[in-house]
Design a protein around this motif. Sequence first.
Motif: not given
Lengths: 489, 489, 489
Positions: B298, B302, B334-335, B337-338, B341-342, B356, B358-359
Amino acid sequence: MGSCCECMKNFFGRQKNTNVRVSLPAVCFVWQIAMIILFGVFIRYDEESDARKWIEHKRDHNITSDIENDFYFRYPSFQDVHVMIFVGFGYLMTFLKRYSFGGVGFNFLIASFGLQWALLMQGWFHSLDPNTGKIYIGVESLINADFCCAGSLIAYGALLGKVSPVQLLVVTLFGITLFAVEEFIILDLLHCRDAGGSMVIHAFGGYYGLAISWVLYRPNLHQSKRLDGSVYHSDLFAMIGTLFLWMFWPSFNSAITDHGDGQHRAAINTYIALASSVLTTVAISSMSQKRGKLDMVHIQNATLAGGVAMGTAAEFMITPYGSLIVGFCCGIISTFGYLFVSPFLEKYLKLQDTCGVHNLHALPGMLGGFVGAIVAAAATESVYSAQGLINTFDFEGEFANRSVGTQGGFQAAGTCVAIAFGLVGGAIVGFILRFPIWGDPADDNCFDDEVYWEVPEDEETIPPVLEYNNHMIHKHQDISESNFSVEQS
Amino acid sequence: MGSCCECMKNFFGRQKNTNVRVSLPAVCFVWQIAMIILFGVFIRYDEESDARKWIEHKRDHNITSDIENDFYFRYPSFQDVHVMIFVGFGYLMTFLKRYSFGGVGFNFLIASFGLQWALLMQGWFHSLDPNTGKIYIGVESLINADFCCAGSLIAYGALLGKVSPVQLLVVTLFGITLFAVEEFIILDLLHCRDAGGSMVIHAFGGYYGLAISWVLYRPNLHQSKRLDGSVYHSDLFAMIGTLFLWMFWPSFNSAITDHGDGQHRAAINTYIALASSVLTTVAISSMSQKRGKLDMVHIQNATLAGGVAMGTAAEFMITPYGSLIVGFCCGIISTFGYLFVSPFLEKYLKLQDTCGVHNLHALPGMLGGFVGAIVAAAATESVYSAQGLINTFDFEGEFANRSVGTQGGFQAAGTCVAIAFGLVGGAIVGFILRFPIWGDPADDNCFDDEVYWEVPEDEETIPPVLEYNNHMIHKHQDISESNFSVEQS
Amino acid sequence: MGSCCECMKNFFGRQKNTNVRVSLPAVCFVWQIAMIILFGVFIRYDEESDARKWIEHKRDHNITSDIENDFYFRYPSFQDVHVMIFVGFGYLMTFLKRYSFGGVGFNFLIASFGLQWALLMQGWFHSLDPNTGKIYIGVESLINADFCCAGSLIAYGALLGKVSPVQLLVVTLFGITLFAVEEFIILDLLHCRDAGGSMVIHAFGGYYGLAISWVLYRPNLHQSKRLDGSVYHSDLFAMIGTLFLWMFWPSFNSAITDHGDGQHRAAINTYIALASSVLTTVAISSMSQKRGKLDMVHIQNATLAGGVAMGTAAEFMITPYGSLIVGFCCGIISTFGYLFVSPFLEKYLKLQDTCGVHNLHALPGMLGGFVGAIVAAAATESVYSAQGLINTFDFEGEFANRSVGTQGGFQAAGTCVAIAFGLVGGAIVGFILRFPIWGDPADDNCFDDEVYWEVPEDEETIPPVLEYNNHMIHKHQDISESNFSVEQS
């Protein structure tokens, strides 16, 4: 086993005394005090950094804004060059598994001493005011001092791991001195242009280091072979050096070129040439190895050859595709150098070149000198305009009537002067360094930080067996170890 | 075990041939020669870097000082961007324990090729002179070329460790091409503003990489799980990348904005947004772990989301607290996401996204596009002044009568175009990369530098058991080893 | 042994609860939201970064070129300072073998929070517009905010490894606040000059950290001794920090000095002083060790002392040789500090100073303050010119009639104010940090990233015995292990 190691060191240490506890501090103090005295006598701020003179200068030249101060033209490039000297060269030399402290640390020492001596030497030769007897320094002097150090740092690349810090300070003292003289001959007497120093920095520095290394040939260097290589993480540290050199090379080649189009063009040309070098380096590196694997030695070094070779021509109108061609060829030549020339030099010429400076600096520098000569000779008024030719080649004063063809000839001559200074000067310095007073390491003790540095005890460096035993003894005293421990003791 | 390892490699190697000894050099040479020819035909210095034209330009525009050359407005930012591309992106991708050479090395290769192709592609689309048929380049072209590479490097982040260098060069060739087209549509046809590239760089690059990775899904990637993680020192190398990206992001977002207040404001806004991202990243990272421990993944990624999301709006009058809010939200998103979402993408969408992206790029880039649209639509003459609106949004020529509301709509449309180009282009390129000719690694061979690099033998990499036995065999052949093992068990 | 380790942690953990899962996110969120609100109320773009105001400013001041925007005078220096804060300070603190994540990561957190709070605090004290009640920020504000963080980061150096991230955020909150107040007293009320912050940054920050560390004295810190040292590669990471600090220190000391000669001179003086420090550091380090070996602790730290000590005087006409002398002395003093003063402080004053900030910041900062006082008092009109004196010392308004002698006295007084603020403020903050609510580590748990970070499992960190057994159990359960050695051989 630690004690065994120590014992072997003592045994071989008899041949060589690597104790620098007196000599290193003595040299540092004497030279630093000399610097203070000489700076006191000679060095003053120039008209752009002096509180009084800048005010007068602005008044006399009708300058309305402080942004016209040379500081704003050159300082960003200066800082990039400064990073190249200390982080670029320094980390590039951390690739050896156990000489990283020496790589980055002695680089730091050499450059810090060298830049002071360079301010004096370059000042005496280039900018001593005959009326006042003073040298006036500004940001351009700092850039030139850093450039001057680069010559000695390149020489260090050939000597890495095989010399003592005292020897390196001697190499630097003479290196800076020789640099200032050859630079004076090439730039002032021959009136060459060499903004990025293909000739005066790279060809000179490379051959200077090679000549020293040749004189200091160690027939039994193979005794240190266990340390003459990288480990995974030391290669990653070296890549930091490579990338900062690579990224900031456009600043290196443009730092002292003409304001305006000169700086602009030099940066573009270098940027393009370097990109091209990377592709051809990867291609040759991959071709040369089983299964097309890349070799970190090539990626760390040959990718930079395009920047070296553009040192002279970057400020000329070499055209973008001309820059690509120079980078293309130099990436190939430099990688071939690592593959074939370095082993050849070591085997047949008895020349041990730790970092391969022949392939990265000496040869591309020489080529860069000749590329510069050709591009200069091919300059035309239709491309540069009449004023542009005067600006770019500085055809003023006694050189007002020089033709571009003549200029090309002098550029080529300058390259030869740089090489000659490197070879002859290096040979002499090499012989000086052979006196047995400098504390250099024994043949089986090269490439080893233990000699000149307090190295932290690293779990990783202790062979597992030993560690195993330590743990055993410590933790398993209660179990029957008798068989095992007995045979260990 | 060394030979056992070799043997297993051969066994699985039958499925995949990772030999790139012909293909990689061939691609490098062919493309580099093509670059030379195309540069020769098309690329020339512009009026600020050409010796003749700069003299004429100064005369024609009554410019009295060389400091007005665009070089001095843009070069410091250019060098910062250059560091982001090569050290920032490069070292950010060294986090894997045994793919650091590939992370920083292939990044170097991609960007070096990409920037050449970008100078051509962007030149054809944006600055081809219809009279001469030439592309004129200056420092702004270099910045744009670096930006263009960033798109492909982002895509590499999703593919890290799973593709061959030849595949990466294909990804770059198409990536640069698609970039130039979508950039032309977004900036020229839709007349969007996107100085820091939230849309054209991050949203495009992120979705491009994700689409490729989706097509190249490897169901048995878990076979390489042993290498899909970091070690202590590889995380520290990755932090070098993170910090250089983080520190220089203000230069990234301001590099090609308007001279004067535009560059100034873009730098301030980005600086502020990034600071805010760090705090919320730390907060969410700490909340998500047992005992509040922070996760390096992170912190490395992020924290940068605020910079990505300010790519479009940084040059607008978003206000300092507006920037803080954007950074605040993006650090959180973003965090998350990690964290969530991932894993979701990998499990349900069959999308393996190594870094990652994507994030860090896709999602914050998309958000940044919409933030830009909202801020543009909210612009008023009282805040910008009439002339300020024209300067900032370039409401000139055929766009002289566009309202800020319309501009906002087009900004939003531009974001969608970027995403669409990324997804569709990436899917196509992904299918091209599935041909079995590119030398990509087998599923159990991913994230391993051994496949494409000569990796130095490292004491640390040899598994202790083996080392133990080696030492045993080597040193204790004379003792009975059966006792020893017994007391160990 | 993993479980054994865990068990011991739990045992000692009873005394100390290092769980920050609630407190760290809570502090981050509360403070970041407070920042957003306060920025919304107070902070606006200044006349050089605002779209409307820059147009008006250019018109009102007859500025014809955007290059006159302060951005172009300061932005390159700002980025150098930014690198020093995040990479320089951050990596300098990675030298501990197992606290590198904390070193660079918490540095990142502190600075990111600190710079936001600094923009507000410095704005309220220095640039609050009484008419509008707003703070107007530009690039100089960003530099000052970074400077302000430096004070707290220096304090972190003394506390490294012994405090929790929540405590660090408290240290930063109070550190920034105290900084803004002492800076206001020193620069505005006493009208001192301190462009590079020898007094306001280094002396204050150093004594602030030392006072906190003194209050937080840990009598049983020796229980963490196994982790209180470096390993080979952590020293190389720390050298990255050292070099970026060293290289960019000329930018640090010149970043907010007067346009033109002021910035130019400050950079030259700092460059020269730093070079001199390296030589004397090497000399003393070599003298102090058996066989003249160099100690990385000295090279990493004392080489920077010349830059610290030039923080005040760099912009004055100290002369190049004066700079050399300052660097010469400070290299010696700082290295002696590491050799003798730090052990003395720890033994007799119960002061644990992890990074030795006393030797690098507190003492050289204090000396720098007095050097500045002397150089200011020795200023003459013949050297500076009348206008030059006014420019350099800002003798305008109510200070128009101040003599240089008086100025020297005030400079010395300013140094004492900075030290007093550091000591008193630090003692108070130290007592606040002794409340048992902050999640700081136990005495046997210091210098360990495991406490606050998810640390990747590293082959290297697991003792071979354990690993050996793990492998045994894991891989060879099915085989009779007495046979094991046999079948391996």
